[in-house]
Motif scaffolding. Structure first.
Motif, mmCIF file in Angstrom:
data_model
loop_
_atom_site.group_PDB
_atom_site.id
_atom_site.type_symbol
_atom_site.label_atom_id
_atom_site.label_comp_id
_atom_site.label_asym_id
_atom_site.label_seq_id
_atom_site.Cartn_x
_atom_site.Cartn_y
_atom_site.Cartn_z
ATOM 1 N N PHE A 184 0.828 -1.210 0.000
ATOM 2 C CA PHE A 184 0.000 0.000 0.000
ATOM 3 C C PHE A 184 0.860 1.256 0.000
ATOM 4 O O PHE A 184 0.620 2.199 -0.764
ATOM 5 C CB PHE A 184 -0.923 0.001 1.220
ATOM 6 C CG PHE A 184 -1.792 1.230 1.311
ATOM 7 C CD1 PHE A 184 -2.990 1.298 0.616
ATOM 8 C CD2 PHE A 184 -1.397 2.319 2.069
ATOM 9 C CE1 PHE A 184 -3.784 2.435 0.683
ATOM 10 C CE2 PHE A 184 -2.183 3.468 2.142
ATOM 11 C CZ PHE A 184 -3.386 3.521 1.448
ATOM 12 N N ILE A 185 1.888 1.292 0.834
ATOM 13 C CA ILE A 185 2.712 2.493 0.969
ATOM 14 C C ILE A 185 3.508 2.760 -0.300
ATOM 15 O O ILE A 185 3.656 3.913 -0.722
ATOM 16 C CB ILE A 185 3.627 2.371 2.208
ATOM 17 C CG1 ILE A 185 2.772 2.379 3.485
ATOM 18 C CG2 ILE A 185 4.640 3.509 2.253
ATOM 19 C CD1 ILE A 185 3.534 2.008 4.741
ATOM 20 N N VAL A 186 4.017 1.711 -0.952
ATOM 21 C CA VAL A 186 4.708 1.910 -2.228
ATOM 22 C C VAL A 186 3.741 2.495 -3.255
ATOM 23 O O VAL A 186 4.097 3.396 -4.021
ATOM 24 C CB VAL A 186 5.313 0.583 -2.744
ATOM 25 C CG1 VAL A 186 5.804 0.735 -4.177
ATOM 26 C CG2 VAL A 186 6.469 0.140 -1.849
ATOM 27 N N GLY A 187 2.510 2.001 -3.242
ATOM 28 C CA GLY A 187 1.498 2.547 -4.149
ATOM 29 C C GLY A 187 1.235 4.023 -3.897
ATOM 30 O O GLY A 187 1.056 4.810 -4.841
ATOM 31 N N GLU A 188 1.230 4.423 -2.636
ATOM 32 C CA GLU A 188 1.050 5.828 -2.302
ATOM 33 C C GLU A 188 2.274 6.655 -2.698
ATOM 34 O O GLU A 188 2.155 7.814 -3.096
ATOM 35 C CB GLU A 188 0.779 5.984 -0.796
ATOM 36 C CG GLU A 188 -0.532 5.385 -0.325
ATOM 37 C CD GLU A 188 -1.735 5.980 -1.019
ATOM 38 O OE1 GLU A 188 -1.994 7.177 -0.828
ATOM 39 O OE2 GLU A 188 -2.412 5.242 -1.769
ATOM 40 N N ALA A 189 3.455 6.044 -2.598
ATOM 41 C CA ALA A 189 4.695 6.772 -2.867
ATOM 42 C C ALA A 189 4.793 7.248 -4.310
ATOM 43 O O ALA A 189 5.429 8.264 -4.594
ATOM 44 C CB ALA A 189 5.904 5.899 -2.522
#
Length: 268
Positions: free
Chosen positions: A220-225
């Protein structure tokens, strides 16, 4: 365990072995070219596997060992994409599949044997990890067919290979071999032909053995990044990190490390 989709097509096969699920494109006589019916079956399978707590990772592959997905089934263009309405329906369906695959809550692997063309490249870009054989080749031939290519698909390609390689892939519409794909960053790893399934399975087992909440939070966090600053949900990122530290799996991971044993993570 092998299952059939409600759309009742044998051209998409779904399987699950333990915590590893699979979606197999099964039209080897056409290098696994995809029709609208097949895309609809994939959409259904993604929804089912996303909701199944027993699934920790998903592998996508093509049957026959000579192609992952070679793009759209051009023989269906007259019946599926000849009218404005048909084009709109087809494009909307494929967009949902790519979006749902990219947003799939568990890790995904594209197991690429042979041809990976057009929609096959778009499908692989929606996966988290891409593993291919030495004999694989890649192309997006939109410029040879006069097709329009929307922002989401181009954005995924740019995010993976950068703008210069993305332009070369589209402008030339030529085929790139596995080594060129590796240099571009289009694939994570190149292995010997005939060992792609083994490499994908090995990677899937390695990931599935790790803490699901940690893996899911990182996805999820990579997607947000890679989103723009104004659209990132940093509060949700922080919430997911905190949930990992509050989990039973965090306790299990610490104890397993101290006791020098393999951790048994449950995803809670």
């Amino acid at each position: 365990m092998r299952q059939r989709n409600r759309h009742m097509t044998d051209k998409i096969i779904t399987e699950q072995s333990g915590d590893i699920a699979r979606i197999i494109f099964n039209q080897p006589e056409k290098r696994n070219a995809v029709s609208l019916e097949m895309w609809e079956a994939v959409e259904e399978a993604l929804e089912r596997f996303a909701q199944d707590p027993s699934v920790r990772i998903l592998i996508l592959s093509g049957a026959g060992g000579k192609a992952f997905v070679s793009g759209a089934d051009i023989s269906k263009f007259e019946s599926e994409r000849a009218s404005e309405e048909g084009v709109a329906k087809y494009n909307a369906t494929t967009k949902r599949v790519y979006d749902n695959l990219e947003a799939f809550p568990k890790p995904t692997i594209a197991q690429i044997d042979g041809f990976c063309i057009g929609g096959g490249v778009a499908l692989s870009l929606s996966c988290d990890i891409r593993i291919c054989g030495q004999g694989s080749n890649f192309a997006i031939p939109a410029a040879k067919l006069g097709l329009g290519y929307g922002y989401p698909g181009i954005k995924r390609l740019v995010d993976v290979v950068g703008p210069s390689f993305a332009k070369e892939i589209f402008f030339t519409a030529r085929r790139f071999d596995a080594e060129e794909a590796r240099i571009m960053g289009l694939v994570n790893r190149v292995v010997e032909d005939g060992k792609v399934a083994e490499a994908a399975e090995e990677t899937a087992k390695m990931i599935a053995a790790n803490a699901p909440m940690t893996v899911s939070s990182v996805k999820f966090i990579v997607g947000e990044a890679v989103k723009g600053d104004s659209t990132r949900d940093l509060d949700e990122c922080e919430r997911r990190v905190k949930a990992c530290f509050d989990s039973q799996d965090y306790i299990e991971g610490r104890r397993a490390f101290l006791e020098k044993r393999k951790a048994n993570f449950v995803g809670a």
